[in-house]
Design a protein around this motif. Structure first.
Motif, PDB file in Angstrom:
ATOM      1  N   ALA A  83       5.125   1.498 -10.132  1.00 34.14           N
ATOM      2  CA  ALA A  83       4.798   0.721  -8.935  1.00 34.14           C
ATOM      3  C   ALA A  83       3.802  -0.383  -9.272  1.00 34.14           C
ATOM      4  O   ALA A  83       3.967  -1.534  -8.851  1.00 34.14           O
ATOM      5  CB  ALA A  83       4.242   1.633  -7.839  1.00 34.14           C
ATOM      6  N   ILE A  84       2.788  -0.053 -10.050  1.00 32.72           N
ATOM      7  CA  ILE A  84       1.795  -1.056 -10.444  1.00 32.72           C
ATOM      8  C   ILE A  84       2.451  -2.137 -11.302  1.00 32.72           C
ATOM      9  O   ILE A  84       2.197  -3.326 -11.129  1.00 32.72           O
ATOM     10  CB  ILE A  84       0.614  -0.395 -11.176  1.00 32.72           C
ATOM     11  N   ASP A  85       3.326  -1.728 -12.208  1.00 32.67           N
ATOM     12  CA  ASP A  85       4.021  -2.692 -13.063  1.00 32.67           C
ATOM     13  C   ASP A  85       4.912  -3.612 -12.224  1.00 32.67           C
ATOM     14  O   ASP A  85       4.942  -4.817 -12.434  1.00 32.67           O
ATOM     15  CB  ASP A  85       4.851  -1.949 -14.116  1.00 32.67           C
TER      16      ASP A  85
ATOM     17  N   ILE B 282      -2.966   1.574  -4.268  1.00 38.33           N
ATOM     18  CA  ILE B 282      -2.299   2.864  -4.416  1.00 38.33           C
ATOM     19  C   ILE B 282      -3.317   3.993  -4.415  1.00 38.33           C
ATOM     20  O   ILE B 282      -4.370   3.899  -5.043  1.00 38.33           O
ATOM     21  CB  ILE B 282      -1.457   2.887  -5.705  1.00 38.33           C
ATOM     22  N   GLU B 283      -2.962   5.055  -3.701  1.00 40.58           N
ATOM     23  CA  GLU B 283      -3.800   6.248  -3.649  1.00 40.58           C
ATOM     24  C   GLU B 283      -2.959   7.462  -4.036  1.00 40.58           C
ATOM     25  O   GLU B 283      -1.775   7.535  -3.722  1.00 40.58           O
ATOM     26  CB  GLU B 283      -4.385   6.445  -2.248  1.00 40.58           C
ATOM     27  N   LEU B 284      -3.602   8.381  -4.711  1.00 41.40           N
ATOM     28  CA  LEU B 284      -3.006   9.663  -5.080  1.00 41.40           C
ATOM     29  C   LEU B 284      -3.901  10.737  -4.488  1.00 41.40           C
ATOM     30  O   LEU B 284      -5.103  10.770  -4.762  1.00 41.40           O
ATOM     31  CB  LEU B 284      -2.938   9.798  -6.602  1.00 41.40           C
ATOM     32  N   VAL B 285      -3.351  11.592  -3.650  1.00 42.20           N
ATOM     33  CA  VAL B 285      -4.123  12.667  -3.050  1.00 42.20           C
ATOM     34  C   VAL B 285      -3.535  14.004  -3.497  1.00 42.20           C
ATOM     35  O   VAL B 285      -2.322  14.167  -3.554  1.00 42.20           O
ATOM     36  CB  VAL B 285      -4.181  12.550  -1.506  1.00 42.20           C
ATOM     37  N   ALA B 286      -4.422  14.921  -3.861  1.00 45.17           N
ATOM     38  CA  ALA B 286      -3.995  16.251  -4.305  1.00 45.17           C
ATOM     39  C   ALA B 286      -4.615  17.302  -3.403  1.00 45.17           C
ATOM     40  O   ALA B 286      -5.791  17.225  -3.041  1.00 45.17           O
ATOM     41  CB  ALA B 286      -4.413  16.495  -5.750  1.00 45.17           C
ATOM     42  N   TYR B 287      -3.785  18.268  -3.056  1.00 47.52           N
ATOM     43  CA  TYR B 287      -4.284  19.407  -2.272  1.00 47.52           C
ATOM     44  C   TYR B 287      -3.461  20.623  -2.624  1.00 47.52           C
ATOM     45  O   TYR B 287      -2.469  20.530  -3.345  1.00 47.52           O
ATOM     46  CB  TYR B 287      -4.284  19.107  -0.770  1.00 47.52           C
ATOM     47  N   GLY B 288      -3.878  21.784  -2.121  1.00 48.98           N
ATOM     48  CA  GLY B 288      -3.209  23.034  -2.482  1.00 48.98           C
ATOM     49  C   GLY B 288      -3.373  23.284  -3.975  1.00 48.98           C
ATOM     50  O   GLY B 288      -4.344  22.824  -4.585  1.00 48.98           O
ATOM     51  N   PRO B 289      -2.430  23.976  -4.597  1.00 47.70           N
ATOM     52  CA  PRO B 289      -2.536  24.279  -6.026  1.00 47.70           C
ATOM     53  C   PRO B 289      -2.624  23.028  -6.911  1.00 47.70           C
ATOM     54  O   PRO B 289      -3.158  23.077  -8.019  1.00 47.70           O
ATOM     55  CB  PRO B 289      -1.252  25.061  -6.327  1.00 47.70           C
TER      56      PRO B 289
ATOM     57  N   ARG C 191       0.841  -1.197   0.000  1.00 42.74           N
ATOM     58  CA  ARG C 191       0.000   0.000   0.000  1.00 42.74           C
ATOM     59  C   ARG C 191       0.871   1.240   0.000  1.00 42.74           C
ATOM     60  O   ARG C 191       1.825   1.322   0.767  1.00 42.74           O
ATOM     61  CB  ARG C 191      -0.928  -0.009   1.208  1.00 42.74           C
ATOM     62  N   ALA C 192       0.511   2.168  -0.882  1.00 45.67           N
ATOM     63  CA  ALA C 192       1.296   3.404  -0.983  1.00 45.67           C
ATOM     64  C   ALA C 192       0.377   4.572  -1.269  1.00 45.67           C
ATOM     65  O   ALA C 192      -0.670   4.422  -1.905  1.00 45.67           O
ATOM     66  CB  ALA C 192       2.338   3.284  -2.099  1.00 45.67           C
ATOM     67  N   ILE C 193       0.767   5.734  -0.771  1.00 45.27           N
ATOM     68  CA  ILE C 193       0.040   6.964  -1.059  1.00 45.27           C
ATOM     69  C   ILE C 193       1.027   7.981  -1.622  1.00 45.27           C
ATOM     70  O   ILE C 193       2.139   8.126  -1.123  1.00 45.27           O
ATOM     71  CB  ILE C 193      -0.709   7.514   0.174  1.00 45.27           C
ATOM     72  N   PHE C 194       0.614   8.617  -2.684  1.00 44.64           N
ATOM     73  CA  PHE C 194       1.384   9.670  -3.337  1.00 44.64           C
ATOM     74  C   PHE C 194       0.618  10.970  -3.121  1.00 44.64           C
ATOM     75  O   PHE C 194      -0.606  10.986  -3.231  1.00 44.64           O
ATOM     76  CB  PHE C 194       1.494   9.405  -4.841  1.00 44.64           C
ATOM     77  N   ALA C 195       1.313  12.044  -2.837  1.00 45.61           N
ATOM     78  CA  ALA C 195       0.671  13.341  -2.650  1.00 45.61           C
ATOM     79  C   ALA C 195       1.295  14.341  -3.610  1.00 45.61           C
ATOM     80  O   ALA C 195       2.511  14.360  -3.787  1.00 45.61           O
ATOM     81  CB  ALA C 195       0.837  13.821  -1.216  1.00 45.61           C
TER      82      ALA C 195
ATOM     83  N   GLY D   8      -0.574   2.242   7.592  1.00 52.01           N
ATOM     84  CA  GLY D   8       0.471   1.404   7.022  1.00 52.01           C
ATOM     85  C   GLY D   8       0.828   1.690   5.578  1.00 52.01           C
ATOM     86  O   GLY D   8       1.631   0.958   4.991  1.00 52.01           O
ATOM     87  N   TYR D   9       0.273   2.708   5.002  1.00 50.16           N
ATOM     88  CA  TYR D   9       0.628   3.081   3.625  1.00 50.16           C
ATOM     89  C   TYR D   9       2.016   3.713   3.623  1.00 50.16           C
ATOM     90  O   TYR D   9       2.344   4.526   4.488  1.00 50.16           O
ATOM     91  CB  TYR D   9      -0.356   4.104   3.058  1.00 50.16           C
ATOM     92  N   ALA D  10       2.809   3.366   2.635  1.00 49.31           N
ATOM     93  CA  ALA D  10       4.101   4.025   2.447  1.00 49.31           C
ATOM     94  C   ALA D  10       3.839   5.361   1.755  1.00 49.31           C
ATOM     95  O   ALA D  10       3.052   5.434   0.814  1.00 49.31           O
ATOM     96  CB  ALA D  10       5.003   3.157   1.560  1.00 49.31           C
ATOM     97  N   TYR D  11       4.483   6.399   2.228  1.00 50.89           N
ATOM     98  CA  TYR D  11       4.357   7.713   1.610  1.00 50.89           C
ATOM     99  C   TYR D  11       5.463   7.848   0.589  1.00 50.89           C
ATOM    100  O   TYR D  11       6.646   7.767   0.925  1.00 50.89           O
ATOM    101  CB  TYR D  11       4.427   8.824   2.656  1.00 50.89           C
ATOM    102  N   VAL D  12       5.079   8.039  -0.664  1.00 52.06           N
ATOM    103  CA  VAL D  12       6.054   8.165  -1.740  1.00 52.06           C
ATOM    104  C   VAL D  12       6.011   9.604  -2.238  1.00 52.06           C
ATOM    105  O   VAL D  12       4.987  10.082  -2.690  1.00 52.06           O
ATOM    106  CB  VAL D  12       5.763   7.203  -2.901  1.00 52.06           C
ATOM    107  N   ARG D  13       7.134  10.261  -2.114  1.00 54.10           N
ATOM    108  CA  ARG D  13       7.237  11.651  -2.543  1.00 54.10           C
ATOM    109  C   ARG D  13       7.842  11.687  -3.939  1.00 54.10           C
ATOM    110  O   ARG D  13       8.873  11.061  -4.182  1.00 54.10           O
ATOM    111  CB  ARG D  13       8.120  12.431  -1.576  1.00 54.10           C
ATOM    112  N   SER D  14       7.202  12.379  -4.823  1.00 58.73           N
ATOM    113  CA  SER D  14       7.721  12.482  -6.196  1.00 58.73           C
ATOM    114  C   SER D  14       8.393  13.815  -6.410  1.00 58.73           C
ATOM    115  O   SER D  14       8.151  14.767  -5.731  1.00 58.73           O
ATOM    116  CB  SER D  14       6.596  12.335  -7.186  1.00 58.73           C
TER     117      SER D  14
END
Length: 155
Positions: A68-70, A79-86, A45-49, A149-155
């Motif tokens: 990651a999916i591959d 996998i989750e992608l969350v967007a906030y701010g601009p 499990r991973a979350i990208f912001a 328990g999600y890993a936070y992946v910073r891009s």
């Protein structure tokens, strides 16, 4: 599919088949009974912001998610992608990354838009690309997923 991954899966399947055909004396437990079935492998499990409205950064993040999916397999990843701010602007139907976003949703990625940011940028749910969910707070979503328990992946 990655050719190396395909070969590895094929080799494992052959080894499993050989064990079933030839038998394996060590496969039985101490009492002679077969071992208990193993539990399914846990899903990663991973979350990208993303907080920027920069298409280049979004393409990097969406590329990392696809990698990651591959690498983990569609069934092996949550996998989750969350967007906030601009960054919320890039979740709009007409954003420069709308096509790649649609592909991520189709691949099973949960995409979440911060409601606070939506209000700040005067966006309504109808403005968002199909498949995008709204969460009350992007930051709180990120915190809760990390505690779950999600890993936070910073891009």
């Amino acid at each position: 599919m990655n050719p190396s991954l395909h070969l590895l899966r094929l080799a494992l399947a052959c080894a499993a088949g050989a064990t079933l055909l030839c038998g394996n004396a060590s496969a039985a437990g101490p009492s002679g009974a077969p071992p208990a079935a193993s539990a399914p492998a846990p899903r990663e499990r991973a979350i990208f912001a993303v907080t920027d409205a920069d298409p280049q950064k979004w393409n990097l993040t969406l590329g990392n998610i696809a990698n990651a999916i591959d690498g983990l397999g569609a069934d092996g990843a949550e996998i989750e992608l969350v967007a906030y701010g601009p960054g919320i602007a890039m979740l709009k139907k007409d954003s420069p990354v709308a096509g790649r976003l649609a592909a991520a949703v189709k691949a099973g990625v949960h995409v979440a838009a911060c409601q606070h940011s939506m209000h700040g940028f005067r966006l309504e749910p109808a403005d968002l690309a199909p498949g995008v969910d709204v969460v009350p707070s992007g930051v709180v979503e990120l915190i809760r997923r990390q505690h779950a328990g999600y890993a936070y992946v910073r891009s």
